[in-house]
Write an enzyme that holds these catalytic residues in place. Structure first.
Site, PDB file in Angstrom:
ATOM      1  N   TYR A  31     -36.742  12.520   0.558  1.00 50.48           N
ATOM      2  CA  TYR A  31     -36.626  11.064   0.695  1.00 50.48           C
ATOM      3  C   TYR A  31     -35.258  10.686   1.233  1.00 50.48           C
ATOM      4  CZ  TYR A  31     -33.584  11.157  -3.378  1.00 50.48           C
ATOM      5  OH  TYR A  31     -32.548  11.420  -4.229  1.00 50.48           O
ATOM      6  N   PHE A  48     -27.943   4.962   0.988  1.00 49.10           N
ATOM      7  CA  PHE A  48     -27.258   5.249  -0.279  1.00 49.10           C
ATOM      8  C   PHE A  48     -27.625   6.598  -0.872  1.00 49.10           C
ATOM      9  CE2 PHE A  48     -30.987   2.623  -1.272  1.00 49.10           C
ATOM     10  CZ  PHE A  48     -31.658   3.424  -2.189  1.00 49.10           C
ATOM     11  N   ASP A  49     -28.685   7.251  -0.389  1.00 42.11           N
ATOM     12  CA  ASP A  49     -29.056   8.550  -0.953  1.00 42.11           C
ATOM     13  C   ASP A  49     -30.053   9.232  -0.026  1.00 42.11           C
ATOM     14  OD1 ASP A  49     -29.163  10.672  -2.698  1.00 42.11           O
ATOM     15  OD2 ASP A  49     -30.541   9.726  -4.098  1.00 42.11           O
ATOM     16  N   ILE A  68     -38.152   4.969 -10.518  1.00 45.85           N
ATOM     17  CA  ILE A  68     -38.395   3.527 -10.514  1.00 45.85           C
ATOM     18  C   ILE A  68     -39.884   3.251 -10.295  1.00 45.85           C
ATOM     19  CG2 ILE A  68     -36.066   2.869  -9.809  1.00 45.85           C
ATOM     20  CD1 ILE A  68     -37.076   2.629  -6.941  1.00 45.85           C
ATOM     21  N   TYR A  94     -34.210  -1.350  -9.185  1.00 45.81           N
ATOM     22  CA  TYR A  94     -33.166  -1.298 -10.204  1.00 45.81           C
ATOM     23  C   TYR A  94     -32.795  -2.671 -10.745  1.00 45.81           C
ATOM     24  CZ  TYR A  94     -32.783   3.540  -8.786  1.00 45.81           C
ATOM     25  OH  TYR A  94     -33.071   4.852  -8.524  1.00 45.81           O
ATOM     26  N   PHE A 111     -37.310   3.044   1.291  1.00 46.62           N
ATOM     27  CA  PHE A 111     -37.330   4.501   1.170  1.00 46.62           C
ATOM     28  C   PHE A 111     -38.301   5.084   2.186  1.00 46.62           C
ATOM     29  CE2 PHE A 111     -35.872   3.494  -3.128  1.00 46.62           C
ATOM     30  CZ  PHE A 111     -34.911   4.472  -3.360  1.00 46.62           C
TER      31      PHE A 111
END
Length: 234
Positions: A31, A48-49, A68, A94, A111
């Site tokens: 992902y 961010f990731d 999540i 979040y 995502f």
């Protein structure tokens, strides 16, 4: 693009042809996550990731609340080999708390998720050292045990690396209800069927132990564990 209730949008980029992801199963994904930015191409703002950047696929139990809610809902129905974009509103992400200093409060997230084949996992290995003759340990019932746990070391003659815990050293037998998730799954599965007076060795792979999180500063991530368990009462 299909829209789902509760603030989730799904866009299938590639439809896979493998096994379908269903709630209750373990799934493995790659992902990348971005903050949603309507002014950016494809709405992808700051990244961010990314598991791809680390070359570390991510495994989790789908529908178990380990991720999540937007992921638990959005990954279901994917097929292995498929790739999907999930646009997740804050209430399924979040929320007002944000996360990790990189996801601000009330952020909508984007995502791109690729469903990978789940690797075959090693089984729990059970060796009966002594077979007991008393009552049998059964799921749902309380049991009392003595135990010692070591990090598994394949280079050691008996597989016993560093010892990290022992009820015997404390002279404090341990009592729990079998099969209720009060202990790691390797224990819930491995103690069943023992009889009082018996001693059993359990070689527990990471997915049946403490997994990628480890435990207590003494069990590292993805550790295989070796336990000697003596059944005192059932």
């Amino acid at each position: 693009m299909s829209s789902l209730p509760q603030g989730l949008q799904i866009d299938d980029l590639v439809t896979g042809d493998g096994a379908e992801a269903r709630a209750g199963q373990s799934v493995t994904v790659h992902y990348t996550g971005w903050l949603h930015d309507p002014a950016a191409p494809n709405n992808r703002g700051a990244k961010f990731d990314s598991s791809k950047d680390r070359d570390e696929p991510f495994e989790f139990d789908l529908g178990a609340g380990m991720v999540i809610q937007g992921w638990d809902l959005g990954v279901q129905g994917m097929k292995v080999g498929g790739k999907r974009v999930l646009t997740i509103a804050p209430e399924l992400g979040y929320g007002a708390r944000g996360a990790g200093g990189v996801i601000p409060p009330n952020a909508t997230l984007v995502f791109e998720v690729e469903l990978l084949p789940t690797p075959e996992l090693p089984p729990l290995q059970i060796t009966d050292v002594t077979e007991g003759s008393g009552d049998e340990a059964r799921a749902g019932r309380p049991v009392t045990v003595h135990y010692t746990g070591w990090l598994f070391d394949p280079s050691a003659a008996d597989g016993r690396g560093a010892k990290f815990d022992s009820s015997k050293d404390r002279n404090e037998p341990f009592r729990f209800h079998l099969g209720r998730g009060m202990v790691i799954r390797g224990w819930d599965d491995g103690v069943q069927g023992m009889k009082v007076g018996g001693t059993r060795l359990l070689l527990i792979p990471p997915h049946l132990g403490y997994g990628p999180r480890g435990a207590g500063g003494v069990i590292p991530p993805n550790a295989t564990l070796l336990f000697e368990v003596e059944l005192l009462g059932a």
